[in-house]
Design a protein around this motif. Structure first.
Motif, short mmCIF file in Angstrom:
data_model
loop_
_atom_site.label_atom_id
_atom_site.label_comp_id
_atom_site.label_asym_id
_atom_site.label_seq_id
_atom_site.Cartn_x
_atom_site.Cartn_y
_atom_site.Cartn_z
N TRP A 35 -23.45 -2.13 41.03
CA TRP A 35 -24.16 -1.05 42.02
C TRP A 35 -24.50 0.08 40.98
N ARG A 37 -26.97 3.95 40.63
CA ARG A 37 -27.58 5.15 41.16
C ARG A 37 -28.48 5.57 40.04
N TYR A 92 -30.16 4.10 44.88
CA TYR A 92 -29.21 3.12 44.74
C TYR A 92 -29.49 1.82 44.70
#
Lengths: 114, 113
Positions: A35, A37, A92
Motif C-alpha cells: 500500500w 500513498r 492511495y
C-alpha cells in the motif's frame, strides 16, 4: 496481463468516519501486497507491506491503528482509514506481487476528507 | 537515506522530438531499477526494468533506459515521442534484499502534435 482491481477509485467522506479501500488481484495469487500513498507533486510513499495470513509490516511513521490492513486471502487486501481527517486526504495505490515476483498496480483511490 | 531523484518535473515536447528523462538514486549497493508510466485516468504500468546484464534496457512502446552504475543513473529515452506518450513517468528503485520500491516524484510529459 495480470490485473489488480482497486475500489473505490474516488471517495469523499466526512471527518471522523472510516473508509475501506479494496485491492484485488483478479487473475493471479498475491501472497504480498503493498500500500502506497501519494501527496500532490510528491512521490509514492510505501505505507505498509501486507502478507496473506499475517500482520502487515508498517513503514516508520505510519500509524498502524489508523491505517488498518487486512490480507485475508491470496487475492484481496483491504486498507481501512479509521477516523479519517482532512490530513488523510491523499491518493492511495496498492500493488500486488505475483509468484514470479512481478509487481502490478491498482488504479488508485483518491480520498478526500471534508 | 535511500532516495530517488527525478530532476525534470514537467517536460513539454512536440511530436517527433527526442526525449530523455533523468533518474538518479542514492547509493545503497545492488539495485533493481524500474520505469513506470501512468497515462491519464489509468493505473501505473511497467515500461521497463533492469535487474542485471546489458545496462541498456529496451522496454515497450520504443522506450529504452541506460543504467550507468558510476553515475547512479537510469535515464529514460525515446528517440521520437508521440502525442500518445503524454503521461506521468516514475522512476523506481528496489534495493537488493528489500521488499520496498522507492519512487521518484515523477515527471509529467506533455507532447503536442
Amino acid at each position: 496481463g495480470a490485473v489488480v482491481s482497486q475500489h473505490p477509485s474516488w471517495v469523499i467522506c466526512k471527518s471522523g468516519t472510516s473508509v475501506k479501500i479494496e485491492c484485488r488481484s483478479l487473475d493471479f495469487q498475491a501472497t504480498t501486497m503493498f500500500w502506497y500513498r501519494q501527496f500532490p507533486k510528491q512521490s509514492l510513499m510505501l505505507m505498509a507491506t501486507s502478507n496473506e495470513g499475517s500482520k502487515a509490516t508498517y513503514e516508520q511513521g505510519v500509524e498502524k491503528d489508523k491505517f488498518l490492513i487486512n490480507h485475508a486471502s491470496l487475492t484481496l487486501s483491504t486498507l481501512t482509514v479509521t477516523s479519517a481527517h482532512p490530513e488523510d486526504s491523499s491518493f492511495y495505490i496498492c500493488s500486488a506481487r505475483d509468484l514470479q515476483e512481478k509487481l502490478f498496480f491498482g488504479s488508485g483511490t483518491q480520498l478526500s476528507v471534508l | 537515506a535511500q532516495s530517488v531523484s527525478q530532476h525534470n518535473h514537467h517536460v513539454i515536447l512536440s511530436e517527433a522530438a527526442s526525449l530523455e528523462l533523468g533518474c538518479n538514486y542514492s547509493y545503497g549497493g545492488t539495485v533493481n531499477l524500474f520505469w513506470y508510466v501512468q497515462y491519464p485516468g489509468q493505473h501505473l504500468q511497467l515500461l521497463l526494468k533492469y535487474f542485471s546484464g546489458d545496462p541498456l534496457v529496451k522496454g515497450i512502446k520504443g522506450f529504452e533506459a541506460e543504467f550507468i552504475k558510476s553515475k547512479f543513473s537510469f535515464n529514460l529515452r525515446k528517440p521520437s515521442v508521440q502525442w500518445s506518450d503524454t503521461a506521468e513517468y516514475f522512476c523506481a528503485v528496489n534495493y537488493y534484499n528489500t521488499d520496498k520500491l522507492i519512487f521518484g516524484t515523477g515527471t509529467r510529459l506533455q507532447v503536442f502534435p
